[in-house]
Enzyme design. Structure first.
Site, PDB file in Angstrom:
ATOM      1  N   GLU A   1       0.835  -1.196   0.000  1.00  0.00           N
ATOM      2  CA  GLU A   1       0.000   0.000   0.000  1.00  0.00           C
ATOM      3  C   GLU A   1       0.873   1.249   0.000  1.00  0.00           C
ATOM      4  OE1 GLU A   1      -4.015  -1.410   2.460  1.00  0.00           O
ATOM      5  OE2 GLU A   1      -2.692   0.105   3.316  1.00  0.00           O
ATOM      6  N   CYS A   2       0.642   2.132  -0.938  1.00  0.00           N
ATOM      7  CA  CYS A   2       1.230   3.466  -0.971  1.00  0.00           C
ATOM      8  C   CYS A   2       2.766   3.410  -0.910  1.00  0.00           C
ATOM      9  CB  CYS A   2       0.639   4.333   0.141  1.00  0.00           C
ATOM     10  SG  CYS A   2       0.864   6.108  -0.152  1.00  0.00           S
ATOM     11  N   ALA A   3       3.367   3.564   0.256  1.00  0.00           N
ATOM     12  CA  ALA A   3       4.820   3.476   0.358  1.00  0.00           C
ATOM     13  C   ALA A   3       5.323   2.142  -0.165  1.00  0.00           C
ATOM     14  CB  ALA A   3       5.259   3.678   1.805  1.00  0.00           C
TER      15      ALA A   3
ATOM     16  N   SER B   1      -0.892  -0.933  -4.590  1.00  0.00           N
ATOM     17  CA  SER B   1      -1.816   0.167  -4.853  1.00  0.00           C
ATOM     18  C   SER B   1      -1.518   1.334  -3.935  1.00  0.00           C
ATOM     19  CB  SER B   1      -3.253  -0.319  -4.630  1.00  0.00           C
ATOM     20  OG  SER B   1      -4.158   0.750  -4.497  1.00  0.00           O
TER      21      SER B   1
END
Length: 447
Positions: free
Chosen positions: A333-335, A425
């Site tokens: 996720e993200c990072a 994502s």
């Protein structure tokens, strides 16, 4: 029954975090077991809460988790505690855009049947404070405004004028805090600097917050107000996810350390309940994945701040890439998405995804509704989840040949990557809302 208070404010920047964190630490110093909570999806404030209370800071987000889970999640986190302090988000009545009161501090206070203490920045007003407080107290009769804490008071004379004005409002003043530089915490592009990056300074800041709250607040009055909250009828949430496999527990490695600090406490609990042996590792320091790693979870954080150090740890980057190539389940996720990319601000990353990331001047922020486009170890095609985006980076391209999600609100688009066992994502999700995704992930990790 756990005594409880919600610390709210008319707007962001009024001093909620200072008061809530200081109150948590002050209650602990008084010998109480304190349960810390934060309204909304924010990961950073709970780090300071954890430091103050000595227990995991937990989020209460009715958009991500649904209204029915708020009281059970609260009861789970507060089990065995004497008092809970819940820090609000934004202004008291501000919630998800276009969704009425959903995800607002006011809604959480009502779901918890908890009294609210309003923290007011009094630095530029005197008698007008009474009109402000009256408006917040009368706007929704179901929200019980139990008291006010005046913040950034300039002098004894200023405090006297404020108290005199509020005497007519019927809302008691439970504290008055002077302007204090020592309690400040540094900020950058996504808010406060996380505790993991400045632990010694953060300890000093929390101690200063506690001292300020003790000196300026009616601690007995605040505790009495917290104890006036009625019992909650809801049973505590339990981190139960059906174990879809037998045999030994697969090792699921979870990224941590200063670069990956964004994680909800319930995620590790759900992974363990689903049958995983959860092992945390630090991509800044560890050159190999934990022994026997069968699955990998890489949450959010600040890889852009540590891009040179993450890039320099080539042995771990190669190990992550090899695990992904093997088809093992990877949830990012993200990072985590940025770490799996080919590069971040020109620095080589793991190269799992054919995409490059860079810092951007634009903040991407807000709640999202998403549908899984195809099958992955994390979600079956058609799985619907609510999530949150929070970043100042851009990934090019933003989606792979098989995207992770089809966004349906606030706008329609595809986003993220699914390839082999990887699900990556920008979307932050709260797995307590859909524990079956955790069971699916752990089952895919099982030998």
């Amino acid at each position: 029954m756990v005594a409880r208070l919600v610390i709210a404010a008319p707007s962001s920047g009024s001093g909620k975090t200072t008061v809530a964190t200081g109150l948590m630490a002050a209650f602990v110093e008084a010998g109480l077991a304190v349960s810390p909570h934060k309204v909304g999806p924010d990961y950073i404030d709970p780090g300071y809460h954890t430091l103050a209370a000595g227990r995991p800071g937990r989020n209460l987000d009715s958009y991500l988790c649904g209204t029915d889970l708020i009281a059970p999640l609260f009861a789970h986190g507060a089990a065995g505690c004497d008092v809970a302090v819940v820090e609000g988000v934004m202004g008291l009545y501000d919630g998800a855009s276009g969704q009425g009161e959903l995800a607002s501090t006011a809604q959480i206070a009502k779901l918890l049947r908890a009294p609210v203490v309003l923290v007011v920045d009094a630095s530029s007003q005197s008698r007008s404070v009474a009109a402000l407080v009256h408006g917040f107290a009368s706007w929704d009769p179901q929200v019980r405004l139990g008291g006010v804490i005046l913040n950034k008071v300039g002098s004894d004379r200023h405090e006297s004028l404020l108290r005199e004005a509020l005497a007519e409002s019927g809302v008691p003043v439970l504290g008055a805090l002077r302007r204090e530089d020592r309690v400040g915490t540094p900020s950058r592009h996504l808010g406060l600097v996380p505790v993991a990056e400045r632990r010694v300074e953060a300890l000093d800041a929390v101690a200063a917050m506690a001292q300020q709250v003790r000196a300026g607040c009616d601690m007995e009055g605040l505790l009495a107000l917290a104890r006036s909250a009625p019992p909650l009828p809801d049973a505590p949430w339990e981190p139960v996810a059906e174990r879809a496999h037998g045999g030994r527990r697969p090792v699921v490695a979870v990224a941590g350390g200063a670069a990956f600090t964004f994680s909800y406490a319930e995620h590790v609990e759900l992974l363990a309940a689903a049958g995983a042996d959860v092992v945390t590792f630090d991509p800044l320091r560890d050159e190999q994945l934990p022994d026997g790693t069968a699955g990998l979870v890489i949450g959010g954080g600040f890889p852009e701040v540590y891009a040179p150090e993450l890039s320099a740890n080539e042995p771990l980057r190669k190990a992550v890439a090899a695990l992904a190539r093997s088809g093992a389940p990877v949830a990012a996720e993200c990072a985590g998405l940025l770490y799996l990319a080919r590069s971040l601000d020109g620095k080589p990353m793991c190269g799992v995804l054919d995409a490059d990331a860079r810092m951007s001047g634009r903040l991407t922020l807000g709640y999202r509704e998403a549908v899984a486009v195809g099958d992955s170890p994390l979600a079956a095609a058609g799985t619907r989840l609510r999530g949150h985006e929070f970043h100042r980076t851009v990934l090019e391209p933003g989606a792979g040949p098989t995207p992770a999600w089809g966004m349906v609100r606030p706008e329609r688009r595809v986003e993220g990557f699914v390839q082999q066992g990887v699900h990556a994502s920008y979307l932050h999700t709260h797995w307590a809302s859909r524990p079956e995704v955790v069971a699916r992930f752990v089952a895919a990790c099982a030998p």
